[in-house]
Design a protein around this motif. Sequence first.
Motif, PDB file in Angstrom:
ATOM      1  N   ASN A   1     -17.106  -6.939 -19.085  1.00 37.58           N
ATOM      2  CA  ASN A   1     -16.897  -6.049 -17.945  1.00 37.58           C
ATOM      3  C   ASN A   1     -15.443  -5.607 -17.834  1.00 37.58           C
ATOM      4  O   ASN A   1     -15.151  -4.449 -17.519  1.00 37.58           O
ATOM      5  CB  ASN A   1     -17.336  -6.743 -16.660  1.00 37.58           C
ATOM      6  CG  ASN A   1     -18.839  -6.984 -16.613  1.00 37.58           C
ATOM      7  OD1 ASN A   1     -19.602  -6.278 -17.272  1.00 37.58           O
ATOM      8  ND2 ASN A   1     -19.262  -7.991 -15.867  1.00 37.58           N
ATOM      9  N   THR A   2     -14.513  -6.513 -18.118  1.00 35.30           N
ATOM     10  CA  THR A   2     -13.087  -6.180 -18.034  1.00 35.30           C
ATOM     11  C   THR A   2     -12.706  -5.125 -19.070  1.00 35.30           C
ATOM     12  O   THR A   2     -12.065  -4.111 -18.746  1.00 35.30           O
ATOM     13  CB  THR A   2     -12.228  -7.440 -18.245  1.00 35.30           C
ATOM     14  OG1 THR A   2     -12.521  -8.383 -17.213  1.00 35.30           O
ATOM     15  CG2 THR A   2     -10.746  -7.093 -18.205  1.00 35.30           C
ATOM     16  N   LEU A   3     -13.093  -5.346 -20.313  1.00 40.77           N
ATOM     17  CA  LEU A   3     -12.733  -4.409 -21.384  1.00 40.77           C
ATOM     18  C   LEU A   3     -13.444  -3.068 -21.217  1.00 40.77           C
ATOM     19  O   LEU A   3     -12.884  -2.009 -21.530  1.00 40.77           O
ATOM     20  CB  LEU A   3     -13.063  -5.016 -22.750  1.00 40.77           C
ATOM     21  CG  LEU A   3     -12.313  -6.304 -23.099  1.00 40.77           C
ATOM     22  CD1 LEU A   3     -12.730  -6.800 -24.480  1.00 40.77           C
ATOM     23  CD2 LEU A   3     -10.808  -6.090 -23.045  1.00 40.77           C
ATOM     24  N   GLU A   4     -14.669  -3.115 -20.740  1.00 41.04           N
ATOM     25  CA  GLU A   4     -15.399  -1.862 -20.513  1.00 41.04           C
ATOM     26  C   GLU A   4     -14.732  -1.043 -19.422  1.00 41.04           C
ATOM     27  O   GLU A   4     -14.619   0.188 -19.526  1.00 41.04           O
ATOM     28  CB  GLU A   4     -16.844  -2.170 -20.142  1.00 41.04           C
ATOM     29  CG  GLU A   4     -17.721  -0.935 -20.024  1.00 41.04           C
ATOM     30  CD  GLU A   4     -19.176  -1.284 -19.815  1.00 41.04           C
ATOM     31  OE1 GLU A   4     -20.031  -0.405 -20.060  1.00 41.04           O
ATOM     32  OE2 GLU A   4     -19.467  -2.439 -19.409  1.00 41.04           O
ATOM     33  N   ALA A   5     -14.247  -1.717 -18.381  1.00 42.82           N
ATOM     34  CA  ALA A   5     -13.547  -1.014 -17.301  1.00 42.82           C
ATOM     35  C   ALA A   5     -12.250  -0.386 -17.797  1.00 42.82           C
ATOM     36  O   ALA A   5     -11.820   0.659 -17.294  1.00 42.82           O
ATOM     37  CB  ALA A   5     -13.264  -1.984 -16.155  1.00 42.82           C
ATOM     38  N   GLU A   6     -11.616  -0.990 -18.785  1.00 43.14           N
ATOM     39  CA  GLU A   6     -10.389  -0.435 -19.354  1.00 43.14           C
ATOM     40  C   GLU A   6     -10.661   0.713 -20.317  1.00 43.14           C
ATOM     41  O   GLU A   6      -9.727   1.380 -20.774  1.00 43.14           O
ATOM     42  CB  GLU A   6      -9.620  -1.533 -20.094  1.00 43.14           C
ATOM     43  CG  GLU A   6      -9.069  -2.618 -19.190  1.00 43.14           C
ATOM     44  CD  GLU A   6      -8.293  -3.657 -19.968  1.00 43.14           C
ATOM     45  OE1 GLU A   6      -7.900  -3.364 -21.120  1.00 43.14           O
ATOM     46  OE2 GLU A   6      -8.059  -4.761 -19.429  1.00 43.14           O
ATOM     47  N   GLY A   7     -11.915   0.950 -20.646  1.00 43.61           N
ATOM     48  CA  GLY A   7     -12.264   2.062 -21.534  1.00 43.61           C
ATOM     49  C   GLY A   7     -12.263   1.723 -23.000  1.00 43.61           C
ATOM     50  O   GLY A   7     -12.350   2.629 -23.846  1.00 43.61           O
ATOM     51  N   LEU A   8     -12.188   0.426 -23.367  1.00 44.27           N
ATOM     52  CA  LEU A   8     -12.126   0.060 -24.781  1.00 44.27           C
ATOM     53  C   LEU A   8     -13.452   0.279 -25.506  1.00 44.27           C
ATOM     54  O   LEU A   8     -13.486   0.295 -26.740  1.00 44.27           O
ATOM     55  CB  LEU A   8     -11.700  -1.410 -24.938  1.00 44.27           C
ATOM     56  CG  LEU A   8     -10.198  -1.634 -25.129  1.00 44.27           C
ATOM     57  CD1 LEU A   8      -9.436  -1.197 -23.890  1.00 44.27           C
ATOM     58  CD2 LEU A   8      -9.903  -3.098 -25.455  1.00 44.27           C
ATOM     59  N   PHE A   9     -14.549   0.463 -24.759  1.00 43.25           N
ATOM     60  CA  PHE A   9     -15.850   0.715 -25.381  1.00 43.25           C
ATOM     61  C   PHE A   9     -16.216   2.197 -25.353  1.00 43.25           C
ATOM     62  O   PHE A   9     -17.308   2.577 -25.794  1.00 43.25           O
ATOM     63  CB  PHE A   9     -16.954  -0.074 -24.675  1.00 43.25           C
ATOM     64  CG  PHE A   9     -16.710  -1.552 -24.588  1.00 43.25           C
ATOM     65  CD1 PHE A   9     -15.811  -2.180 -25.438  1.00 43.25           C
ATOM     66  CD2 PHE A   9     -17.385  -2.324 -23.647  1.00 43.25           C
ATOM     67  CE1 PHE A   9     -15.583  -3.551 -25.350  1.00 43.25           C
ATOM     68  CE2 PHE A   9     -17.170  -3.694 -23.556  1.00 43.25           C
ATOM     69  CZ  PHE A   9     -16.259  -4.304 -24.412  1.00 43.25           C
TER      70      PHE A   9
END
Length: 410
Positions: A119-127
Amino acid sequence: MSLQNEAVTVTALNQYIGALMERDDILSGIAVRGEISNWKRHPSGHIYFSLKDAGGVVRCVMFRSNVARLRFEPKDGSKVVVSGSVGVYSPSGQYQLYAQTLIEDGIGDLYLAFEKLKNTLEAEGLFDPSRKKPIPRYPRTIGIVTSPSGAAVQDMFQILERRYPLAQIRLYPALVQGFDAPKSLVEGIRYFRRNPPDLIIIGRGGGSYEDLFCFNDEGLAREIAACEVPVISAVGHETDFTICDFVSDLRAPTPSAAAELAVPDQKELAGKLRDLSGRIRVLLRRRAELSRTRLAKYADAAVMWEPERILRPFAMALTDAETRMLTAIRRIPEEKRKHLALLAEKAHSLSPLAVLSRGYGYVSMTDGQRVASVDSVKSGDEITVRLSDGKLFATVRQTEKETSDGKRNI
């Protein structure tokens, strides 16, 4: 919907409570630990069960689409962690847990850590798909980060060599499970960032959830996201998902599939090249044949309509006739000589060249077609007039035809 100061139906009450639960941040995404009881698989594919502990029980349902992703076969007594949302089943007025994932309790903490990092990385746009780099179609060098002793790397080597032997394979031997594995995998990506190939494959064969968890490392995820070289993630089996899969430019369901996705098949390329070569040869052959046909046509037309070619047979026939006559004249008596000379002069007067020498001309169109009547031309046509000493090129200004009664038509 408001329920103040009015009587409502039971259905409305259940719907209202359900709406409250849907808006609750905790209940809309919750993980619950407990023991399975009353496990039942419905013919539709859905699963119904209860989750209990020493102090309580909650009804649960897992729909068929989520059941397909189960990595083990639960049963009564299994200790599990269920993730999903809480809602109300209106017909019975009972709340229940709508299970999305179900994992064995031994890895519950790992799963919660996985979901938090995801959830953290997805919120940062890494996905974000817009960050994905395209996979090169014909890679010259491929870097592989994996264990050098596993069956997965041997499968990848064999597939890459069979499909596309032109690619150079460079292996970075890394740990793929255990405490030191995340650091080793990060070092592998960094090595290839300093010595960039055209493509990187990172992964390993199948294993338990704990074995694959090193590919859920945050440092590894950020290293892959920052990598300038396209990365294919190939971790475990098709049902296994890791953070590495989400952050890479392409996810392959298995290491073998990653090798097939990384390079084209040389047999297919050879077939396409043969087809293309054959098509080019056919097109060139047709072009050459067409050019030869056109050239021959133009050459024949040029010879066919040449005035000298038309007059040459008459001149040769005349010369032959004159030779024969002169020979005959020498053989006959003198009294016949004048008569024969008269005949020779008459024959000579009928020659086309003699006709031209008396001021007549041979008229033809520019394409060589003979003009025998004024009906053959019209004003503006270009014509060629052959005289005894050359040609005239002219344009018809007007035509005038004489009729049998002497009248002229214009």
